[in-house]
Scaffold this motif. Structure first.
Motif, mmCIF file in Angstrom:
data_model
loop_
_atom_site.group_PDB
_atom_site.id
_atom_site.type_symbol
_atom_site.label_atom_id
_atom_site.label_comp_id
_atom_site.label_asym_id
_atom_site.label_seq_id
_atom_site.Cartn_x
_atom_site.Cartn_y
_atom_site.Cartn_z
ATOM 1 N N ALA A 297 1.034 -1.272 -14.214
ATOM 2 C CA ALA A 297 -0.169 -1.322 -13.185
ATOM 3 C C ALA A 297 0.686 -1.783 -11.880
ATOM 4 O O ALA A 297 -0.046 -1.146 -10.725
ATOM 5 C CB ALA A 297 -0.620 -2.412 -13.620
ATOM 6 N N ALA A 298 1.642 -2.334 -11.956
ATOM 7 C CA ALA A 298 2.247 -2.911 -10.645
ATOM 8 C C ALA A 298 2.932 -1.728 -9.939
ATOM 9 O O ALA A 298 2.977 -1.431 -8.780
ATOM 10 C CB ALA A 298 3.659 -3.960 -10.763
ATOM 11 N N ALA A 299 3.627 -0.634 -10.643
ATOM 12 C CA ALA A 299 4.077 0.661 -10.107
ATOM 13 C C ALA A 299 3.300 1.572 -9.656
ATOM 14 O O ALA A 299 3.293 2.012 -8.290
ATOM 15 C CB ALA A 299 4.816 1.540 -11.367
ATOM 16 N N ALA A 300 1.773 1.307 -10.208
ATOM 17 C CA ALA A 300 0.651 2.138 -9.657
ATOM 18 C C ALA A 300 0.394 1.715 -8.144
ATOM 19 O O ALA A 300 -0.015 2.347 -7.150
ATOM 20 C CB ALA A 300 -0.713 2.280 -10.273
ATOM 21 N N GLY A 301 0.510 0.189 -8.216
ATOM 22 C CA GLY A 301 0.268 -0.512 -6.893
ATOM 23 C C GLY A 301 1.308 -0.092 -5.933
ATOM 24 O O GLY A 301 0.931 0.042 -4.660
ATOM 25 N N PHE A 302 2.530 0.347 -6.217
ATOM 26 C CA PHE A 302 3.575 0.482 -5.424
ATOM 27 C C PHE A 302 3.432 1.870 -4.880
ATOM 28 O O PHE A 302 3.461 2.060 -3.720
ATOM 29 C CB PHE A 302 4.849 0.581 -5.930
ATOM 30 N N VAL A 303 2.852 2.859 -5.613
ATOM 31 C CA VAL A 303 2.442 4.117 -5.163
ATOM 32 C C VAL A 303 1.415 4.060 -4.316
ATOM 33 O O VAL A 303 1.668 4.765 -3.080
ATOM 34 C CB VAL A 303 2.257 4.987 -6.585
ATOM 35 N N GLY A 304 0.420 3.322 -4.440
ATOM 36 C CA GLY A 304 -0.740 3.096 -3.365
ATOM 37 C C GLY A 304 -0.036 2.580 -2.176
ATOM 38 O O GLY A 304 -0.613 2.983 -1.110
ATOM 39 N N LEU A 305 0.972 1.751 -2.262
ATOM 40 C CA LEU A 305 1.444 0.985 -1.093
ATOM 41 C C LEU A 305 2.269 2.355 -0.153
ATOM 42 O O LEU A 305 2.094 2.321 0.863
ATOM 43 C CB LEU A 305 2.301 -0.076 -1.388
ATOM 44 N N LEU A 306 2.919 2.847 -1.096
ATOM 45 C CA LEU A 306 3.544 4.070 -0.347
ATOM 46 C C LEU A 306 2.716 5.091 0.323
ATOM 47 O O LEU A 306 2.880 5.732 1.365
ATOM 48 C CB LEU A 306 4.483 4.678 -1.363
ATOM 49 N N SER A 307 1.488 5.339 -0.182
ATOM 50 C CA SER A 307 0.571 6.429 0.321
ATOM 51 C C SER A 307 0.222 5.700 1.654
ATOM 52 O O SER A 307 -0.159 6.374 2.679
ATOM 53 C CB SER A 307 -0.691 6.457 -0.665
ATOM 54 N N LEU A 308 -0.238 4.295 1.543
ATOM 55 C CA LEU A 308 -0.642 3.566 2.816
ATOM 56 C C LEU A 308 0.435 3.864 3.939
ATOM 57 O O LEU A 308 0.142 4.254 5.231
ATOM 58 C CB LEU A 308 -0.957 2.196 2.801
ATOM 59 N N PHE A 309 1.530 3.609 3.670
ATOM 60 C CA PHE A 309 2.723 3.877 4.771
ATOM 61 C C PHE A 309 2.814 5.240 5.275
ATOM 62 O O PHE A 309 2.980 5.463 6.377
ATOM 63 C CB PHE A 309 4.079 2.966 4.151
ATOM 64 N N ASN A 310 2.748 6.202 4.345
ATOM 65 C CA ASN A 310 2.812 7.412 4.359
ATOM 66 C C ASN A 310 1.721 7.861 5.425
ATOM 67 O O ASN A 310 1.917 8.570 6.362
ATOM 68 C CB ASN A 310 2.693 8.271 3.162
ATOM 69 N N MET A 311 0.459 7.349 5.211
ATOM 70 C CA MET A 311 -0.533 7.692 6.232
ATOM 71 C C MET A 311 -0.475 7.131 7.469
ATOM 72 O O MET A 311 -0.435 7.686 8.430
ATOM 73 C CB MET A 311 -1.881 7.296 5.400
ATOM 74 N N GLY A 312 -0.304 5.688 7.171
ATOM 75 C CA GLY A 312 -0.185 5.001 8.863
ATOM 76 C C GLY A 312 1.179 5.277 9.729
ATOM 77 O O GLY A 312 1.060 5.328 10.730
ATOM 78 N N GLY A 313 1.988 6.000 8.836
ATOM 79 C CA GLY A 313 3.425 6.344 9.771
ATOM 80 C C GLY A 313 2.724 7.553 10.647
ATOM 81 O O GLY A 313 3.600 7.691 11.670
ATOM 82 N N ARG A 314 1.926 8.253 9.965
ATOM 83 C CA ARG A 314 1.819 9.512 10.512
ATOM 84 C C ARG A 314 0.930 9.164 12.026
ATOM 85 O O ARG A 314 1.581 9.863 13.081
ATOM 86 C CB ARG A 314 0.760 10.462 9.833
ATOM 87 N N PHE A 315 0.351 8.202 11.962
ATOM 88 C CA PHE A 315 -0.330 7.846 13.449
ATOM 89 C C PHE A 315 0.591 7.079 14.281
ATOM 90 O O PHE A 315 0.800 7.347 15.212
ATOM 91 C CB PHE A 315 -1.500 7.133 13.107
ATOM 92 N N VAL A 316 1.308 5.949 13.626
ATOM 93 C CA VAL A 316 1.951 5.083 14.532
ATOM 94 C C VAL A 316 3.309 5.706 15.107
ATOM 95 O O VAL A 316 3.613 5.656 16.166
ATOM 96 C CB VAL A 316 2.545 3.931 13.637
ATOM 97 N N TRP A 317 4.045 6.618 14.285
ATOM 98 C CA TRP A 317 5.221 7.005 14.797
ATOM 99 C C TRP A 317 4.972 8.072 15.651
ATOM 100 O O TRP A 317 5.731 8.183 16.750
ATOM 101 C CB TRP A 317 6.159 7.523 13.631
ATOM 102 N N ALA A 318 3.713 8.947 15.358
ATOM 103 C CA ALA A 318 3.462 10.191 16.179
ATOM 104 C C ALA A 318 3.091 9.590 17.595
ATOM 105 O O ALA A 318 3.431 10.152 18.576
ATOM 106 C CB ALA A 318 2.475 10.822 15.840
ATOM 107 N N SER A 319 2.432 8.469 17.781
ATOM 108 C CA SER A 319 2.111 7.746 19.143
ATOM 109 C C SER A 319 3.243 7.240 19.488
ATOM 110 O O SER A 319 3.161 7.371 20.942
ATOM 111 C CB SER A 319 0.979 6.758 18.808
ATOM 112 N N THR A 320 4.204 6.677 18.789
ATOM 113 C CA THR A 320 5.390 6.036 19.382
ATOM 114 C C THR A 320 6.064 7.027 20.171
ATOM 115 O O THR A 320 6.562 6.830 21.219
ATOM 116 C CB THR A 320 6.158 5.459 18.530
ATOM 117 N N SER A 321 6.460 8.424 19.782
ATOM 118 C CA SER A 321 6.950 9.535 20.197
ATOM 119 C C SER A 321 6.453 9.744 21.586
ATOM 120 O O SER A 321 7.131 10.380 22.523
ATOM 121 C CB SER A 321 6.803 10.652 19.184
#
Length: 465
Positions: A297-321
């Protein structure tokens, strides 16, 4: 803008789906375009959630448990692989067509392919013919993925010449976040349709196919392109002396004759390879690295967290560029990523879960950021006239990385375990190889400079497009 120059009249060129019919009227707000792009990208982002069907698809005949005639996971694994391959191929080979017919026709075609792919796959489940799933979701759906991915992105770049990174980040964030909607929705639909004689997958495919077709069609109908020579109020194009941003344009075929295209191809390939393999094995990896500490269950939470950072990084890093430049952004991806990959095994061996999780969250944010920043990088280097088609051809790097990343992670781990390495330590060599790949990516990025003037199109050539 030069990319909006009229093409020679063709049959039906003034129809509702024609490029000319999508030119925005005076006073049109460019902020109406991102929702249209998101309507497509949130749908095709479902691809990242396809794994929720793998388990149920192994029980189509047995219903409660796998029967001898049921498909195996290895057989089913090819569905997603085919989809990613055809995403890359369709984006690459449809580039010129995309630029000629415009985003509305391209996005509607994507809606037909992606939605239709689900319907063909549903028939495949009912008839228990795996070839129909390969054809439906893998080939037809994969073509829909490719066309749906590139067409909104190239349109946004033209609407936001002053904020290219932010614009592409908005759309590609939707692709990263689509799975967060699709996964729970798919599970809920399968549970709703499940019965004593059906696992509920075919019915779910039909519902999703119709829903995605409608949503993507709405996006296609709402999309608009700027009129020729349009630019944001108060915005002045960068000086031609700006080292990494051109005011000229390079033809899609000519771009393939420049070293910059292949260097950026390697930059994307290496960045994606270093992230995609880990993304696919994240749950197993953290459980094996912290055995008896991290539950499923905790590992599933880890996967979900990675998905959030994968998604958020797309906007944050691209905007930073937009502020620090694309080249500097990728320097951060490769330098910081290499350091984190090298350090991760130490965090695992010392039992430091917090730093282990944080490191992978940052790595996955840069993985997503790489996808979102590269279209703006291409527009800076090659201009906007053919950026959609050039971006499409560059996405073959994604298709290649989709094979290379998982192969590196899975086969090196298997080799290590087979030779007596403890499972908790089996990923050490893998992540160190990833660190080396990122160092190579750093060098490739370092070698990128402005495109030679000889590759630029003349005004006469632009007028003929």
């Amino acid at each position: 803008m030069s990319s909006m120059t009229d093409h020679p009249p063709t049959p039906g060129s003034n129809g509702f789906f024609s490029k000319q019919a999508t030119v925005a009227p005076a006073g049109f707000s460019r902020w109406m375009v991102p929702p249209a792009a998101l309507a497509v990208h949130l749908c095709i982002g479902q691809a990242y959630a396809f794994s929720v069907f793998n388990g149920p698809l192994t029980k189509v005949i047995g219903i409660t448990q796998s029967a001898p005639e049921d498909w195996t996971l290895t057989t089913l694994g090819w569905i997603f692989s085919l989809a990613i391959v055809f995403l890359g191929l369709s984006a690459a080979f449809a580039g010129k067509w995309l630029e000629r017919v415009g985003p509305r026709r391209t996005m509607f075609t994507a809606a037909c392919c992606f939605g239709g792919g689900f319907i063909v796959s549903a028939i495949g489940v009912w008839l228990h013919q795996i070839v129909l799933l390969y054809l439906g979701y893998g080939v037809i759906g994969g073509i829909g993925l490719g066309l749906g991915y590139v067409s909104p992105v190239s349109t946004l770049i033209r609407w936001f010449p002053d904020r290219r990174g932010m614009a592409t980040g908005m759309a590609i964030m939707g692709f990263g976040g689509g799975a967060m909607i699709a996964a729970p929705l798919s599970v809920a639909l399968m549970n709703h349709f499940k019965s004593e004689t059906s696992i509920g997958v075919a019915e779910t495919f039909v519902v999703l196919g119709i829903a995605y077709f409608i949503s993507m069609t709405i996006g296609a109908l709402a999309i608009r392109i700027p009129a020729k020579d349009w630019k944001p109020a108060g915005w002045t194009p960068p000086e031609t002396s700006h080292k990494m941003i051109t005011r000229n344009h390079v033809h899609i075929d000519q771009a393939l004759k420049t070293p910059q295209f292949y260097l950026i191809w390697l930059v994307l390939f290496l960045n994606v390879t270093a992230g995609i393999g880990i993304l696919g094995q994240a749950s197993v990896m953290i459980q094996e690295s912290f055995k008896n500490t991290v539950t499923a269950a905790a590992a599933a939470g880890f996967v979900g967290l990675l998905s959030l950072f994968n998604m958020g990084g797309r906007f944050v890093w691209a905007s930073t560029s937009d502020y620090i430049g694309r080249k500097n952004t990728y320097f951060i991806f490769f330098a910081l990523g290499a350091v984190l990959y090298y350090a991760v095994p130490g965090f695992a061996s010392s039992g430091n879960i917090a730093l282990f999780v944080l490191s992978y969250c940052v790595i996955l944010s840069m993985y997503g950021g790489g996808f979102a920043t590269v279209p703006a990088y291409l527009a800076d280097m090659f201009g906007t006239a053919f950026v959609g088609g050039i971006h499409g051809r560059l996405l073959t790097a994604w298709a290649a990385a989709g094979v290379a990343g998982p192969v590196l992670v899975n086969y090196i781990r298997a080799y290590e375990v087979a030779h007596g390495v403890a499972k908790a330590d089996a990923y050490t060599m893998t992540v160190h190889i990833m660190a080396v790949l990122l160092v190579v990516g750093f060098v490739c990025n370092l070698l990128i400079n402005r495109v030679d003037d000889k590759h630029h199109m003349s005004d006469t050539q632009l007028a003929g497009q």
